[in-house]
Design a protein around this motif. Structure first.
Motif, PDB file in Angstrom:
ATOM      1  N   GLN A   8       0.807  -1.210   0.000  1.00  0.00           N
ATOM      2  CA  GLN A   8       0.000   0.000   0.000  1.00  0.00           C
ATOM      3  C   GLN A   8       0.844   1.265   0.000  1.00  0.00           C
ATOM      4  OE1 GLN A   8      -2.640  -0.420   3.285  1.00  0.00           O
ATOM      5  NE2 GLN A   8      -3.923  -1.911   2.236  1.00  0.00           N
ATOM      6  N   ALA A   9       1.821   1.344   0.851  1.00  0.00           N
ATOM      7  CA  ALA A   9       2.597   2.572   0.996  1.00  0.00           C
ATOM      8  C   ALA A   9       3.500   2.841  -0.191  1.00  0.00           C
ATOM      9  CB  ALA A   9       3.419   2.513   2.272  1.00  0.00           C
ATOM     10  N   ALA A  10       3.794   1.834  -0.975  1.00  0.00           N
ATOM     11  CA  ALA A  10       4.754   2.007  -2.057  1.00  0.00           C
ATOM     12  C   ALA A  10       4.169   1.666  -3.419  1.00  0.00           C
ATOM     13  CB  ALA A  10       6.002   1.185  -1.780  1.00  0.00           C
ATOM     14  N   SER A  11       2.905   2.024  -3.629  1.00  0.00           N
ATOM     15  CA  SER A  11       2.308   1.827  -4.949  1.00  0.00           C
ATOM     16  C   SER A  11       1.241   2.885  -5.189  1.00  0.00           C
ATOM     17  CB  SER A  11       1.704   0.423  -5.082  1.00  0.00           C
ATOM     18  OG  SER A  11       0.594   0.279  -4.233  1.00  0.00           O
ATOM     19  N   LEU A  12       0.967   3.097  -6.457  1.00  0.00           N
ATOM     20  CA  LEU A  12      -0.005   4.107  -6.846  1.00  0.00           C
ATOM     21  C   LEU A  12      -0.632   3.666  -8.160  1.00  0.00           C
ATOM     22  CD1 LEU A  12      -1.074   7.050  -6.348  1.00  0.00           C
ATOM     23  CD2 LEU A  12       0.793   7.806  -7.807  1.00  0.00           C
ATOM     24  N   MET A  13      -1.959   3.570  -8.203  1.00  0.00           N
ATOM     25  CA  MET A  13      -2.661   3.203  -9.437  1.00  0.00           C
ATOM     26  C   MET A  13      -2.807   4.432 -10.326  1.00  0.00           C
ATOM     27  SD  MET A  13      -3.324  -0.005  -9.541  1.00  0.00           S
ATOM     28  CE  MET A  13      -4.497  -0.037 -10.880  1.00  0.00           C
ATOM     29  N   ILE A  14      -2.586   4.229 -11.629  1.00  0.00           N
ATOM     30  CA  ILE A  14      -2.763   5.312 -12.588  1.00  0.00           C
ATOM     31  C   ILE A  14      -3.588   4.832 -13.774  1.00  0.00           C
ATOM     32  CG2 ILE A  14      -0.621   6.481 -11.921  1.00  0.00           C
ATOM     33  CD1 ILE A  14       0.612   5.368 -14.552  1.00  0.00           C
ATOM     34  N   LYS A  15      -4.219   5.761 -14.468  1.00  0.00           N
ATOM     35  CA  LYS A  15      -4.967   5.432 -15.683  1.00  0.00           C
ATOM     36  C   LYS A  15      -4.073   5.490 -16.915  1.00  0.00           C
ATOM     37  CE  LYS A  15      -9.347   7.174 -13.938  1.00  0.00           C
ATOM     38  NZ  LYS A  15     -10.363   8.222 -14.057  1.00  0.00           N
ATOM     39  N   GLY A  16      -2.948   6.174 -16.782  1.00  0.00           N
ATOM     40  CA  GLY A  16      -2.017   6.344 -17.884  1.00  0.00           C
ATOM     41  C   GLY A  16      -1.124   7.527 -17.577  1.00  0.00           C
ATOM     42  N   GLY A  17      -0.293   7.904 -18.536  1.00  0.00           N
ATOM     43  CA  GLY A  17       0.556   9.060 -18.315  1.00  0.00           C
ATOM     44  C   GLY A  17       1.819   9.028 -19.144  1.00  0.00           C
ATOM     45  N   LEU A  18       2.798   9.761 -18.661  1.00  0.00           N
ATOM     46  CA  LEU A  18       4.068   9.919 -19.341  1.00  0.00           C
ATOM     47  C   LEU A  18       5.172   9.839 -18.297  1.00  0.00           C
ATOM     48  CD1 LEU A  18       5.408  10.804 -22.086  1.00  0.00           C
ATOM     49  CD2 LEU A  18       5.268  13.140 -21.208  1.00  0.00           C
ATOM     50  N   ALA A  19       6.288   9.220 -18.653  1.00  0.00           N
ATOM     51  CA  ALA A  19       7.425   9.134 -17.735  1.00  0.00           C
ATOM     52  C   ALA A  19       8.702   9.440 -18.487  1.00  0.00           C
ATOM     53  CB  ALA A  19       7.526   7.738 -17.117  1.00  0.00           C
ATOM     54  N   TRP A  20       9.622  10.107 -17.812  1.00  0.00           N
ATOM     55  CA  TRP A  20      10.945  10.297 -18.387  1.00  0.00           C
ATOM     56  C   TRP A  20      11.992  10.187 -17.309  1.00  0.00           C
ATOM     57  CZ3 TRP A  20       7.672  14.520 -18.020  1.00  0.00           C
ATOM     58  CH2 TRP A  20       8.133  15.611 -17.298  1.00  0.00           C
ATOM     59  N   PHE A  21      13.172   9.730 -17.732  1.00  0.00           N
ATOM     60  CA  PHE A  21      14.282   9.513 -16.811  1.00  0.00           C
ATOM     61  C   PHE A  21      15.517  10.167 -17.393  1.00  0.00           C
ATOM     62  CE2 PHE A  21      17.897   7.264 -15.044  1.00  0.00           C
ATOM     63  CZ  PHE A  21      17.576   7.210 -13.699  1.00  0.00           C
ATOM     64  N   ALA A  22      16.175  10.986 -16.583  1.00  0.00           N
ATOM     65  CA  ALA A  22      17.436  11.619 -16.974  1.00  0.00           C
ATOM     66  C   ALA A  22      18.103  12.129 -15.706  1.00  0.00           C
ATOM     67  CB  ALA A  22      17.210  12.764 -17.959  1.00  0.00           C
TER      68      ALA A  22
END
Length: 86
Positions: free
Chosen positions: A62-76
């Motif tokens: 529970q403390a380390a998860s989050l439900m999403i419907k969609g989105g965008l992610a970037w890593f740098a």
């Protein structure tokens, strides 16, 4: 080793903390991001963002998860930013 995770929802920041690794629901399937991953930008689909606070900790459901419907992610620069829907 740690990376910085920042998650934003509609007009507000939902989370920002140092984590050991993150699992994301990518459009091509779930994938894991660890520190100093190769830079990327990707679309996310419906699912759960899950993260470990350190590489030695177990994923806390529970403390380390989050439900999403969609989105965008970037890593740098050892920082993962997620713009999440729902």
């Amino acid at each position: 080793s740690m990376l910085r995770l920042a998650v934003y929802g509609h007009e507000k920041q939902l989370l920002e903390e140092w984590v050991g690794s993150v699992h994301l629901p990518g459009s091509e399937g779930e994938f894991e991001v660890r520190d100093f991953h190769i830079p990327f930008v990707t679309c996310l689909t419906f699912g759960s963002i899950r993260w470990k606070l350190s590489e030695t900790s177990e994923i806390r459901p529970q403390a380390a998860s989050l439900m999403i419907k969609g989105g965008l992610a970037w890593f740098a620069g050892n920082r993962l930013v997620v713009l999440a829907e729902g």
